[in-house]
Structures are given as C-alpha cells and as structure tokens.
Design a protein around this motif. Structure first.
Motif, PDB file in Angstrom:
ATOM      1  N   GLU A  99      30.991  56.111  43.431  1.00  0.00           N
ATOM      2  CA  GLU A  99      30.262  54.992  42.745  1.00  0.00           C
ATOM      3  C   GLU A  99      31.008  53.592  43.159  1.00  0.00           C
ATOM      4  O   GLU A  99      32.299  53.492  42.874  1.00  0.00           O
ATOM      5  CB  GLU A  99      30.176  55.080  41.229  1.00  0.00           C
ATOM      6  N   ALA A 100      30.288  52.669  43.342  1.00  0.00           N
ATOM      7  CA  ALA A 100      30.818  51.117  43.378  1.00  0.00           C
ATOM      8  C   ALA A 100      31.762  50.845  42.024  1.00  0.00           C
ATOM      9  O   ALA A 100      31.233  51.401  41.010  1.00  0.00           O
ATOM     10  CB  ALA A 100      29.833  50.062  43.683  1.00  0.00           C
ATOM     11  N   GLY A 101      32.736  50.200  42.319  1.00  0.00           N
ATOM     12  CA  GLY A 101      33.835  50.100  41.223  1.00  0.00           C
ATOM     13  C   GLY A 101      34.676  51.166  40.748  1.00  0.00           C
ATOM     14  O   GLY A 101      35.632  51.085  40.040  1.00  0.00           O
ATOM     15  N   THR A 102      34.724  52.289  41.528  1.00  0.00           N
ATOM     16  CA  THR A 102      35.652  53.611  41.447  1.00  0.00           C
ATOM     17  C   THR A 102      37.271  53.144  41.742  1.00  0.00           C
ATOM     18  O   THR A 102      37.358  52.364  42.528  1.00  0.00           O
ATOM     19  CB  THR A 102      35.242  54.533  42.393  1.00  0.00           C
ATOM     20  N   PRO A 103      38.021  52.813  40.674  1.00  0.00           N
ATOM     21  CA  PRO A 103      39.456  52.295  40.770  1.00  0.00           C
ATOM     22  C   PRO A 103      39.880  53.230  41.979  1.00  0.00           C
ATOM     23  O   PRO A 103      39.902  54.470  42.195  1.00  0.00           O
ATOM     24  CB  PRO A 103      39.939  52.594  39.706  1.00  0.00           C
ATOM     25  N   VAL A 104      40.944  52.592  42.697  1.00  0.00           N
ATOM     26  CA  VAL A 104      41.752  53.097  43.947  1.00  0.00           C
ATOM     27  C   VAL A 104      43.084  53.032  43.491  1.00  0.00           C
ATOM     28  O   VAL A 104      43.616  51.725  43.157  1.00  0.00           O
ATOM     29  CB  VAL A 104      41.181  52.405  45.083  1.00  0.00           C
ATOM     30  N   PHE A 105      43.785  54.095  43.750  1.00  0.00           N
ATOM     31  CA  PHE A 105      45.587  53.747  43.378  1.00  0.00           C
ATOM     32  C   PHE A 105      46.383  53.787  44.710  1.00  0.00           C
ATOM     33  O   PHE A 105      46.081  54.513  45.438  1.00  0.00           O
ATOM     34  CB  PHE A 105      45.671  54.657  42.007  1.00  0.00           C
ATOM     35  N   ALA A 149      36.855  41.386  45.758  1.00  0.00           N
ATOM     36  CA  ALA A 149      37.650  40.494  44.441  1.00  0.00           C
ATOM     37  C   ALA A 149      39.099  40.966  44.667  1.00  0.00           C
ATOM     38  O   ALA A 149      40.146  40.182  44.305  1.00  0.00           O
ATOM     39  CB  ALA A 149      37.036  40.940  43.370  1.00  0.00           C
ATOM     40  N   ASP A 150      39.490  42.415  45.477  1.00  0.00           N
ATOM     41  CA  ASP A 150      40.658  43.155  45.275  1.00  0.00           C
ATOM     42  C   ASP A 150      41.427  42.249  46.192  1.00  0.00           C
ATOM     43  O   ASP A 150      42.705  42.264  46.190  1.00  0.00           O
ATOM     44  CB  ASP A 150      40.224  44.445  45.909  1.00  0.00           C
ATOM     45  N   LEU A 151      41.014  41.435  47.285  1.00  0.00           N
ATOM     46  CA  LEU A 151      41.819  40.696  48.184  1.00  0.00           C
ATOM     47  C   LEU A 151      42.558  39.379  47.818  1.00  0.00           C
ATOM     48  O   LEU A 151      43.494  38.652  48.300  1.00  0.00           O
ATOM     49  CB  LEU A 151      41.090  40.385  49.390  1.00  0.00           C
ATOM     50  N   LYS A 152      42.032  38.843  46.507  1.00  0.00           N
ATOM     51  CA  LYS A 152      42.464  37.793  45.811  1.00  0.00           C
ATOM     52  C   LYS A 152      43.783  37.585  45.387  1.00  0.00           C
ATOM     53  O   LYS A 152      44.146  38.761  44.752  1.00  0.00           O
ATOM     54  CB  LYS A 152      41.304  37.181  44.817  1.00  0.00           C
ATOM     55  N   ASP A 153      44.581  36.700  45.659  1.00  0.00           N
ATOM     56  CA  ASP A 153      46.084  36.570  45.264  1.00  0.00           C
ATOM     57  C   ASP A 153      46.874  37.805  46.111  1.00  0.00           C
ATOM     58  O   ASP A 153      48.037  37.566  45.611  1.00  0.00           O
ATOM     59  CB  ASP A 153      46.062  36.620  43.744  1.00  0.00           C
ATOM     60  N   LEU A 154      46.268  38.291  47.056  1.00  0.00           N
ATOM     61  CA  LEU A 154      47.411  39.121  47.567  1.00  0.00           C
ATOM     62  C   LEU A 154      48.255  38.353  48.513  1.00  0.00           C
ATOM     63  O   LEU A 154      47.712  37.549  49.009  1.00  0.00           O
ATOM     64  CB  LEU A 154      46.654  40.160  48.397  1.00  0.00           C
ATOM     65  N   GLY A 163      50.770  55.003  41.689  1.00  0.00           N
ATOM     66  CA  GLY A 163      50.111  54.820  40.496  1.00  0.00           C
ATOM     67  C   GLY A 163      49.412  53.536  40.002  1.00  0.00           C
ATOM     68  O   GLY A 163      48.712  53.519  39.194  1.00  0.00           O
ATOM     69  N   GLN A 164      49.745  52.642  40.784  1.00  0.00           N
ATOM     70  CA  GLN A 164      49.048  51.282  40.505  1.00  0.00           C
ATOM     71  C   GLN A 164      47.809  50.908  40.981  1.00  0.00           C
ATOM     72  O   GLN A 164      47.767  51.483  42.232  1.00  0.00           O
ATOM     73  CB  GLN A 164      50.259  50.246  41.093  1.00  0.00           C
ATOM     74  N   GLN A 165      47.001  50.780  40.225  1.00  0.00           N
ATOM     75  CA  GLN A 165      45.670  50.469  40.765  1.00  0.00           C
ATOM     76  C   GLN A 165      45.603  49.136  41.828  1.00  0.00           C
ATOM     77  O   GLN A 165      46.192  48.085  41.339  1.00  0.00           O
ATOM     78  CB  GLN A 165      44.782  50.150  39.953  1.00  0.00           C
ATOM     79  N   ILE A 166      45.302  49.499  42.886  1.00  0.00           N
ATOM     80  CA  ILE A 166      45.181  48.259  44.128  1.00  0.00           C
ATOM     81  C   ILE A 166      43.754  47.933  44.449  1.00  0.00           C
ATOM     82  O   ILE A 166      43.648  46.654  44.988  1.00  0.00           O
ATOM     83  CB  ILE A 166      46.010  48.754  45.202  1.00  0.00           C
ATOM     84  N   ALA A 167      42.693  48.440  44.097  1.00  0.00           N
ATOM     85  CA  ALA A 167      41.391  48.153  44.466  1.00  0.00           C
ATOM     86  C   ALA A 167      40.534  48.790  43.732  1.00  0.00           C
ATOM     87  O   ALA A 167      40.750  49.660  43.002  1.00  0.00           O
ATOM     88  CB  ALA A 167      41.355  48.392  46.021  1.00  0.00           C
ATOM     89  N   GLN A 168      39.078  48.731  44.142  1.00  0.00           N
ATOM     90  CA  GLN A 168      37.880  49.434  43.769  1.00  0.00           C
ATOM     91  C   GLN A 168      37.033  49.764  45.091  1.00  0.00           C
ATOM     92  O   GLN A 168      37.072  48.856  45.790  1.00  0.00           O
ATOM     93  CB  GLN A 168      37.502  49.037  42.520  1.00  0.00           C
ATOM     94  N   PHE A 169      36.107  50.586  44.879  1.00  0.00           N
ATOM     95  CA  PHE A 169      35.102  50.760  45.966  1.00  0.00           C
ATOM     96  C   PHE A 169      34.271  49.584  45.898  1.00  0.00           C
ATOM     97  O   PHE A 169      33.638  49.028  44.754  1.00  0.00           O
ATOM     98  CB  PHE A 169      34.273  52.097  45.640  1.00  0.00           C
ATOM     99  N   GLY A 170      34.035  49.005  46.935  1.00  0.00           N
ATOM    100  CA  GLY A 170      33.074  47.872  47.261  1.00  0.00           C
ATOM    101  C   GLY A 170      31.760  48.144  47.232  1.00  0.00           C
ATOM    102  O   GLY A 170      31.332  49.526  47.454  1.00  0.00           O
TER     103      GLY A 170
END
Length: 231
Positions: A99-105, A149-154, A163-170
């Motif tokens: 699903e879109a929004g699935t967290p990625v670590f 949104a995951d690219l913002k402020d990188l 183990g840190q969340q870095i993104a989510q499915f777009g």
C-alpha cells in the motif's frame, strides 16, 4: 566480496515491517510467463494497480515480493527503458508491492549518498540512495518509488541509523506512475551517479550489472521458501 560480507552480518533491520511467522508474502511474476498481465493492464496504471491489489487480497498477503534478475516484459509500457536496438528489461533489484504510505526503514547504519525526484513515466519517481560501510567496504542501497515528501529537508552526508524510518511507498503521481511499491537495490560502485542508478539493464550487459548489484535479499531475507508457507 560484498555477498560474503553481508552474510556474516545478518540479520539486518527490516526494510519493511512484517512478521515472517504471521505475514504471508506473495511471489509475483512480471515476466512473459505471466499471461494475466495483458497490454491493456500494463498501459493503464489504474488497472495495473488494481491487478496488484487484487492479487494480494486474493492470496491474503500483505506484500508481494520478487524480481531480482528477472527478465521482465512490463518495461515495454514506458519509453524510458527503450535504449537503441536492445531495450532494458533485466531487473536489478527486488520489488516489494504494498500500500502507498507503507513505511520504509534503513536496514543498517549509513548516510545519505544522494536523492532525486526522477520524474519520468516509468522511472523511480522519488529516490533515496544510502551509503554504508562494513569492515572497511563501502556499498550503497537504493530506495525507489517513494513519497515526494520523503525528500524534503534531506542533505547529502546526513547520518542514518539502522531501524530509522527514511521513507514510505509513494503514490502513482510521485513514484514514476507505478502501482505502489518499493524498489530496493544493492549497488557497489555508483559510477559517479547521483540520485539515480539503473534498476533495469540490457540483457547483454547482465554480467556487469549483476556483479555490481548483488542480490538484495542478502539484506532483506524475504525470498526464501519459508517466506511463502501458505501461498
């Protein structure tokens, strides 16, 4: 060398959260052998997304998974993979469909190597590449089809911990116009590229690219017979 190094350091933190004792994974085939994937489906991202969702629901699976070194017909849907006389069709990563929004670590400690919005039809869309060091060896992990949104402020060089969340499915509009999923790829030599690296190669160049991009399941540990006990 990287394959042996990663085997010594297993297990890693999960890239997506699932319980291998409870959550089923659906092996998904995107080669010519899958005759259910008609040109009509591939030409319409809504139908393609419905196909993936319906397959997961039918098999009661949270994620679909697979694709490393798979010779895929699905790339005919985009001119992005047409390169002269021989198109690119050999997949160099593992796809995790969900699903879109699935967290990625992040599976292990590292830093931001680069990132980019690869906004072409069929491309990665929002993309993050991490750099890692193990026993003095440097390699990279690529995460494609993310949320913009995951690219913002990188920032390049920014530290990331295991183990840190870095993104989510777009979603479709920001992930290169694909059904929601994660493209996860190992890369040894980035060859000077920033925010991008081929995730699909010409079949005639498979030895070069598969050597530089070892099996991502060395980190994921998802593509094993025990992953699919009831599918």
């Amino acid at each position: 060398m990287l394959s042996h190094l990663l085997q010594r350091h297993q297990p890693f933190q999960p890239v997506v959260l699932y319980n291998p004792l409870q959550d089923k994974l659906l092996p998904m085939d995107f080669t010519a052998a899958n005759t259910a994937l008609t040109p009509e489906i591939l030409d319409d991202v809504r139908l393609f997304s419905d196909y993936v969702s319906e397959e997961l629901a039918h098999h009661h699976c949270r994620f679909g998974v697979g694709g490393y070194a798979e010779h895929r017909t699905i790339y005919a849907r985009s001119a992005h993979f047409d390169t002269g006389e021989e198109p690119r069709r050999l997949h160099l990563g593992i796809d995790i469909w969900g699903e879109a929004g699935t967290p990625v670590f992040a599976p292990l400690n590292g830093e931001i190597h680069s990132f980019r919005f690869n906004d072409q039809h069929g491309d990665y869309g929002a993309t993050i590449i991490l750099r890692h060091h193990l026993e003095g060896f440097t390699f990279h992990t690529l995460y494609g089809h993310l949320s913009l949104a995951d690219l913002k402020d990188l920032q390049d060089g920014q530290k990331v911990v295991a183990g840190q969340q870095i993104a989510q499915f777009g979603n479709v509009e920001e992930n290169g116009h694909w059904p929601p999923h994660l493209h996860f790829q190992l890369i040894i030599d980035m060859e000077g590229l920033q925010g991008d690296y081929p995730g699909v190669c010409q079949y005639s160049k498979r030895e070069k690219y598969l050597s530089n991009c070892p099996d991502p399941d060395l980190i994921l540990q998802m593509i094993t017979p025990s992953s699919y006990p009831h599918v």
